[in-house]
Motif scaffolding. Sequence first.
Motif, mmCIF file in Angstrom:
data_model
loop_
_atom_site.group_PDB
_atom_site.id
_atom_site.type_symbol
_atom_site.label_atom_id
_atom_site.label_comp_id
_atom_site.label_asym_id
_atom_site.label_seq_id
_atom_site.Cartn_x
_atom_site.Cartn_y
_atom_site.Cartn_z
ATOM 1 N N ILE A 24 14.219 3.986 -58.341
ATOM 2 C CA ILE A 24 14.434 2.580 -58.666
ATOM 3 C C ILE A 24 14.531 2.489 -60.187
ATOM 4 O O ILE A 24 13.676 3.045 -60.891
ATOM 5 N N GLU A 25 15.545 1.816 -60.685
ATOM 6 C CA GLU A 25 15.779 1.770 -62.122
ATOM 7 C C GLU A 25 15.991 0.333 -62.575
ATOM 8 O O GLU A 25 16.496 -0.495 -61.808
ATOM 9 N N LEU A 45 22.214 -0.247 -54.307
ATOM 10 C CA LEU A 45 22.258 -1.707 -54.310
ATOM 11 C C LEU A 45 21.836 -2.137 -55.707
ATOM 12 O O LEU A 45 20.770 -1.744 -56.197
ATOM 13 N N VAL A 46 22.686 -2.926 -56.355
ATOM 14 C CA VAL A 46 22.493 -3.310 -57.756
ATOM 15 C C VAL A 46 22.331 -4.824 -57.830
ATOM 16 O O VAL A 46 23.144 -5.569 -57.268
ATOM 17 N N PHE A 47 21.283 -5.259 -58.526
ATOM 18 C CA PHE A 47 21.003 -6.684 -58.714
ATOM 19 C C PHE A 47 21.201 -6.965 -60.200
ATOM 20 O O PHE A 47 20.338 -6.679 -61.020
ATOM 21 N N ASN A 78 18.500 -1.411 -60.003
ATOM 22 C CA ASN A 78 19.189 -0.879 -58.835
ATOM 23 C C ASN A 78 18.254 -0.011 -58.010
ATOM 24 O O ASN A 78 17.324 0.605 -58.524
ATOM 25 N N ILE A 79 18.517 -0.023 -56.723
ATOM 26 C CA ILE A 79 17.827 0.837 -55.775
ATOM 27 C C ILE A 79 18.807 1.924 -55.381
ATOM 28 O O ILE A 79 19.870 1.639 -54.812
ATOM 29 N N ALA A 80 18.495 3.175 -55.713
ATOM 30 C CA ALA A 80 19.351 4.307 -55.372
ATOM 31 C C ALA A 80 18.867 4.909 -54.057
ATOM 32 O O ALA A 80 17.693 5.287 -53.937
ATOM 33 N N PHE A 81 19.768 4.995 -53.078
ATOM 34 C CA PHE A 81 19.414 5.467 -51.748
ATOM 35 C C PHE A 81 19.797 6.936 -51.563
ATOM 36 O O PHE A 81 20.801 7.404 -52.088
ATOM 37 N N ARG A 82 19.007 7.627 -50.775
ATOM 38 C CA ARG A 82 19.233 9.047 -50.507
ATOM 39 C C ARG A 82 20.537 9.246 -49.710
ATOM 40 O O ARG A 82 20.982 8.330 -49.007
ATOM 41 N N PRO A 120 14.775 -9.020 -54.187
ATOM 42 C CA PRO A 120 13.654 -8.215 -54.676
ATOM 43 C C PRO A 120 13.576 -8.245 -56.198
ATOM 44 O O PRO A 120 14.458 -8.774 -56.876
ATOM 45 N N THR A 121 12.527 -7.647 -56.709
ATOM 46 C CA THR A 121 12.394 -7.382 -58.137
ATOM 47 C C THR A 121 12.240 -5.875 -58.329
ATOM 48 O O THR A 121 12.074 -5.125 -57.360
ATOM 49 N N PHE A 122 12.256 -5.452 -59.569
ATOM 50 C CA PHE A 122 12.037 -4.046 -59.876
ATOM 51 C C PHE A 122 10.696 -3.573 -59.330
ATOM 52 O O PHE A 122 10.568 -2.444 -58.868
ATOM 53 N N ASP A 123 9.698 -4.443 -59.353
ATOM 54 C CA ASP A 123 8.346 -4.053 -58.965
ATOM 55 C C ASP A 123 8.107 -4.074 -57.464
ATOM 56 O O ASP A 123 7.198 -3.395 -56.983
ATOM 57 N N ASN A 124 8.895 -4.847 -56.705
ATOM 58 C CA ASN A 124 8.641 -4.916 -55.254
ATOM 59 C C ASN A 124 9.861 -4.511 -54.429
ATOM 60 O O ASN A 124 10.020 -4.942 -53.287
ATOM 61 N N ALA A 125 10.712 -3.662 -54.989
ATOM 62 C CA ALA A 125 11.939 -3.257 -54.303
ATOM 63 C C ALA A 125 11.658 -2.606 -52.952
ATOM 64 O O ALA A 125 12.471 -2.709 -52.023
ATOM 65 N N GLU A 126 10.521 -1.943 -52.825
ATOM 66 C CA GLU A 126 10.180 -1.273 -51.557
ATOM 67 C C GLU A 126 10.130 -2.276 -50.407
ATOM 68 O O GLU A 126 10.567 -1.961 -49.292
ATOM 69 N N ARG A 127 9.605 -3.451 -50.653
ATOM 70 C CA ARG A 127 9.515 -4.459 -49.591
ATOM 71 C C ARG A 127 10.906 -4.834 -49.088
ATOM 72 O O ARG A 127 11.118 -5.011 -47.884
ATOM 73 N N PHE A 128 11.844 -4.958 -50.002
ATOM 74 C CA PHE A 128 13.230 -5.271 -49.636
ATOM 75 C C PHE A 128 13.823 -4.154 -48.783
ATOM 76 O O PHE A 128 14.465 -4.402 -47.758
ATOM 77 N N VAL A 129 13.603 -2.912 -49.194
ATOM 78 C CA VAL A 129 14.150 -1.771 -48.464
ATOM 79 C C VAL A 129 13.554 -1.681 -47.063
ATOM 80 O O VAL A 129 14.275 -1.425 -46.080
#
Length: 229
Positions: A24-25, A45-47, A78-82, A120-129
């Motif tokens: 997550i960046e 996914l880029v916000f 952004n959330i980078a996915f495997r 989501p935010t940078f800090d809670n991106a996991e919840r979104f995923v």
Amino acid sequence: MPADIRRETREADSPSAARFIARIEQVEYAAAAVEVARPDGTWDLVFRQTRHGLMVLQTGQTDRVVQLPGEAGDRYFNIAFRPEVYMPGRPGAAMTNLGHVHQMAGQRGCLIHGESLELPTFDNAERFVMALASRGLIEIDRLVLRAGHRGWQGVDDRSLQRHSAYVTGLSPKKMQQILRADAAAKLLQQGLRPADVAARLGYSDQAHLTNSLRRILDATPSQLKPARA
């Protein structure tokens, strides 16, 4: 990275989220600048927040360098996915070297294939995923996962090649080349000598390493060395 671009990167904060998330960046442009995004085997996914507003962008796998210009004050995370993670509604085959803008749902949400989710935010991106996963909007492909565990080597079955191309948007051979080039870049940035990197990662020689980095990352080993080297 240009000095006018500030970046913070972190890993997922739980094993369940790490099954989907490579990293997550968050990035902020202190002045007008151009960021260079190189292929690394992930999709995003880029916000992105600019003076024009907020945009939710899905980007597919890339096999080429992409330049990302920004203005002072622009920021995104952004959330980078495997590689083995994909969206059944928009698989990798439909997204290679492309981007798709998802519709907003008011000021605090977005629509992903008809499903409304809180931004989501940078800090809670996991919840979104995890919300994406629970609603079946992302899945882990077991065949691609096993191919990745084998280092994408010896994947010569035609049906598996077609399957990989559908899920990731890239052939197993191309994925292997990209992941090896990304690993080489990271070792060079740590200060390892090009000859040692070539030997460690199975390139036939230093020239093979150089040619691969030029073709995939548009950079030479000397350009990827740390500034102190």
